[in-house]
Write an enzyme that holds these catalytic residues in place. Structure first.
Site, short mmCIF file in Angstrom:
data_model
loop_
_atom_site.label_atom_id
_atom_site.label_comp_id
_atom_site.label_asym_id
_atom_site.label_seq_id
_atom_site.Cartn_x
_atom_site.Cartn_y
_atom_site.Cartn_z
N ASP A 1 -19.00 -35.99 -97.10
CA ASP A 1 -19.19 -34.54 -97.19
C ASP A 1 -18.08 -33.80 -96.46
O ASP A 1 -17.70 -34.19 -95.35
CB ASP A 1 -20.51 -34.18 -96.48
CG ASP A 1 -21.52 -33.56 -97.40
OD1 ASP A 1 -21.16 -33.16 -98.52
OD2 ASP A 1 -22.70 -33.48 -96.99
N LYS A 57 -17.60 -34.75 -101.20
CA LYS A 57 -18.56 -33.80 -101.78
C LYS A 57 -18.34 -32.46 -101.10
O LYS A 57 -18.07 -32.42 -99.90
CB LYS A 57 -20.00 -34.27 -101.56
CG LYS A 57 -21.03 -33.26 -102.07
CD LYS A 57 -22.43 -33.81 -102.10
CE LYS A 57 -23.18 -33.73 -100.80
NZ LYS A 57 -23.30 -32.38 -100.22
N GLU A 69 -29.84 -29.40 -105.61
CA GLU A 69 -30.79 -29.48 -104.49
C GLU A 69 -31.83 -28.36 -104.58
O GLU A 69 -31.51 -27.17 -104.70
CB GLU A 69 -30.02 -29.39 -103.15
CG GLU A 69 -30.97 -29.44 -101.96
CD GLU A 69 -30.29 -29.77 -100.62
OE1 GLU A 69 -29.09 -30.08 -100.60
OE2 GLU A 69 -31.00 -29.71 -99.59
N GLU A 116 -19.90 -28.26 -101.09
CA GLU A 116 -21.03 -27.42 -101.49
C GLU A 116 -20.54 -26.11 -102.10
O GLU A 116 -19.52 -25.57 -101.69
CB GLU A 116 -21.90 -27.09 -100.27
CG GLU A 116 -22.64 -28.27 -99.71
CD GLU A 116 -23.63 -27.88 -98.61
OE1 GLU A 116 -23.89 -26.68 -98.42
OE2 GLU A 116 -24.13 -28.81 -97.95
N ASP A 144 -23.34 -34.28 -94.41
CA ASP A 144 -23.30 -33.48 -93.17
C ASP A 144 -24.72 -33.29 -92.62
O ASP A 144 -24.90 -32.70 -91.55
CB ASP A 144 -22.58 -32.15 -93.39
CG ASP A 144 -23.28 -31.27 -94.40
OD1 ASP A 144 -24.25 -31.72 -95.04
OD2 ASP A 144 -22.86 -30.10 -94.55
N SER A 145 -25.73 -33.81 -93.34
CA SER A 145 -27.09 -33.85 -92.80
C SER A 145 -27.11 -34.67 -91.50
O SER A 145 -28.08 -34.60 -90.74
CB SER A 145 -28.06 -34.45 -93.83
OG SER A 145 -27.53 -35.65 -94.37
O1 KIV Z 1 -25.74 -33.81 -96.37
C1 KIV Z 1 -26.51 -34.36 -97.14
O2 KIV Z 1 -27.24 -35.29 -96.81
C2 KIV Z 1 -26.56 -33.86 -98.52
C3 KIV Z 1 -27.62 -34.41 -99.40
C4 KIV Z 1 -28.94 -33.89 -99.00
C5 KIV Z 1 -27.34 -34.17 -100.83
O3 KIV Z 1 -25.80 -33.05 -98.87
#
Ligand code: KIV
Length: 364
Positions: A129, A159, A229, A161, A90-91
């Site tokens: 994510d 993934k 992280e 969080e 989600d970055s």
């Molecule tokens: O969203 C992302 O890129 C991440 C990584 C930094 C682990 O969660």
């Protein structure tokens, strides 16, 4: 054309371009490694990274490489480099969409990124994510979102969080639904509201213990790996030692089972002449792609303005002198005299050995 014919044609085309292997269907990346029925097998199980591959690497203490990707070209680059896991993070909200945090990106936007990546990355394990707002309300919501990431996004795993009791229940429910889950503890950017910003975690005893305990809790409900992280190296080392599953560090030092970086950060893609926007301090820039991009765009702009691009080499399409002459006559008939002269003038010019001049021919 029926979908079947289209697929068969795509298969033939792919075989022709990939030397016989039917790699084209990697977009259906959630096809299991060992099919339990006698139907067609579209992928080479030897080439795909699966949870079994990761387990083997981890057992052998071979570091696991993870990089984010958000579109087809970045996915192809990761694939070509043989990166183990491609994370559609989600970055994307920050490095692709220009937001200041990861919070604004929606599930629909993430699905677009996931699909593009699934088309480009044939061999890495694909992890998508769960974006903020798509899984916090209930385990049912979390499972529904995870299912969409696999079904519509073509991902192999998800993934999520955090490791609050509700998050642990959600991770458990998703694993029980048959979807592989990667956990993420330490600095969890979706929680900046409660963390008070992008703050490293595990810097005091209570916080350090929490990092290890929450990572263990995610492992216990079946997560296949846990991202750590922005935590101090001793804390990451403790978590890595305590867990049976791999830890993937980002800003967590070298004592993890693998490492992850954001694509744009590691390439220096946001390089600005005066500052590297939003690149975190733990990130090593392996290139200054941003500088290269800036330089290329400035050069292109200059050449267009001065008229040296496109020159003869980049003006490849020809029309014979006799066709130009007939074409001009047709234009005259249509009352487009100036256009006829422009065509004739340019035809004469390009047949001379001197380079093409700048500016556009006169228009009607
Ligand atoms: O969203 C992302 O890129 C991440 C990584 C930094 C682990 O969660």
């Amino acid at each position: 054309m029926t979908p079947f014919v289209a697929i068969a044609r795509a298969a033939r085309k792919s075989r022709a371009t990939t030397g016989g292997s039917a790699l084209f269907l990697r977009c259906m990346s959630n096809i299991p490694e060992n099919t339990v029925y006698g139907g067609p097998k579209f992928q080479s199980p030897n080439q795909r990274v699966t949870l079994a591959t990761l387990r083997q690497k981890h057992r052998r203490r071979n570091p696991i490489t993870v990089v984010t990707a958000y579109d087809y070209p970045s996915a192809v680059h990761l694939d070509m480099a043989g990166i183990d896991i491609c994370l559609v993070g989600d970055s994307a909200a920050m490095v692709v969409h220009g937001h200041d945090t990861t919070l604004p990106i929606t599930l629909d936007e993430m699905l677009v990124h996931c699909r593009a990546v699934a088309r480009g990355a044939k061999t890495p394990l694909l992890v998508g994510d769960l974006p903020f707002g798509s899984y916090e309300s209930s385990s049912t919501q979390a499972v529904d979102t995870a299912v969409r990431i696999l079904k519509e996004g073509g991902m192999d795993a998800i993934k999520l969080e955090g490791a609050s009791p509700a998050r642990i229940s959600a991770a458990k429910a998703i694993v029980e639904a048959g979807i592989a889950v990667m956990g993420h503890v330490g600095l969890t950017p979706q929680a900046i509201s409660v963390l008070g910003g992008f703050k490293p975690q595990g810097k005091n005893v209570a916080s350090a213990v929490k990092v290890v305990e929450t990572a263990l809790a995610l492992q216990e409900v079946g997560c296949f790996a846990v991202v750590l992280e922005c935590v101090p190296a001793p804390v990451a080392a403790a978590a890595t030692s305590a867990l049976r599953v791999p830890t993937i560090g980002i800003g967590a030092g070298p004592f993890c089972s693998g490492q992850v970086l954001v694509y744009h950060d590691l390439l220096g893609m946001l390089q600005h002449p005066h500052h590297a926007k939003v690149t975190p301090k733990f990130c090593k820039q392996y290139a200054q792609v941003g500088d290269v991009v800036n330089k290329a765009l400035l050069e292109y702009k200059k050449e267009v303005i001065e008229g040296s691009f496109p020159g003869p080499v980049h003006t490849p399409y020809k029309i014979s002198p006799s066709d130009v002459s007939d074409f001009s006559k047709e234009l005259e008939k249509l009352g487009l005299g100036k256009a006829a002269s422009a065509a004739a003038e340019v035809a004469e010019k390009i047949n001379k050995p001197e380079p093409l001049g700048g500016g556009s021919p006169s228009s009607d």
